[in-house]
Write a protein that holds these residues in place. Sequence first.
Motif: not given
Length: 384
Positions: A240-247, A298-306, A324-333
Amino acid sequence: MEISESIKYVGVDDHNIDLFEGQFAVPNGMAYNSYVIIDEKCAVMDSVDGAFGDEWLSHIEGVLGAQKPDFLVVHHMEMDHSANVLRFAQKYPEAKIVASKVAFAMMKNMFGTDFSDRQIVAAEGFSLSLGKHELRFIAAPNVHWPEVLMSFESAEGVLFSADAFGKFGANNVADDDWACEARRYYFGIVGKFGQNVQAVLKKVGALNVAKICPLHGPVLSENLEHYLSLYDIWSSYKSETEGVAIAYTSVYGHTKAAAEKLCGMLKERGVQTAIFDLARSDIHECVEDAFRYSKLVLATTTYNGAIFPAMQSFIAKLTERNFQNRTVAFIENGSWAPVAAKNMENALSSCKNLQFCQNKITIKIAMTGENEKQLSALADELSA
């Protein structure tokens, strides 16, 4: 609520409820809508939640006076709309009950009777004449229960849309932003069934609809193209909106710092953003934004190996709603063996047409200068 001279509102507002369906926060309460069509024969359109039976029956008497209802039309058997069907049937023993075949089976389970001596089974194309008004029924299975019907009153162009086009919030609470709570409602409750909604929208598109009367929220009578367009976007899983959601989730603040850094970089590039801490935000607001925006980080920590639990729960809510139909990026710690990105991608494997960003950020406890360069590259990729 004014509908027309011959169609009256007899619904109720619930300000005692805290969680709708036991999970959705509703600080502004909830509306359970019911309507009466007054003609040579009178039809009551749906019941209300069980706690409001006396108020609802009083409203019906108030608009009908000495006249008795001839029909109770049950579009949807979920209990917030059907709980008082038996009370109505007992109060008005001459009235017929109109519903789908599946709905009558549900009534047997719920009330111990399917009203076999007074039932009218409605299905796609069935018509019910009240005099000047005629109801034509539209099958709407899995929008969002399998028994659902809609009906179209052709004389005044009124679509009784069951739960479709509904929203959170009582009707006596001012709300100028219909889309916000309607979007959270849609993706929280109906989101999985986009294909079914698309099928119903095609049927509705062939009708000359002047008003939409949903089972929750206000009657829609102006700019209907706007509401229909939003439902088309939502149910076809378009952004609906061109932009980025950061969780993000963050244990000691380092992943939060990275997410906020990226958010600032995107804003500097003129990108519309939304950012939320999954452990502290209303998870259904987060789901809403994930479907609203064209890109998701999606930005999150590794927790219990997952994956950190709040992120794992969030991704599960997306996948069960056919994200579906989205661009997804990952940040891991990760302090010693970061594997969150790989696990997040695996958790999204059932989703269709996802494009994953080339720039994947791996942080080992705290951000470094190199991580900041990587975030800048990711911001460039997301804003391209």
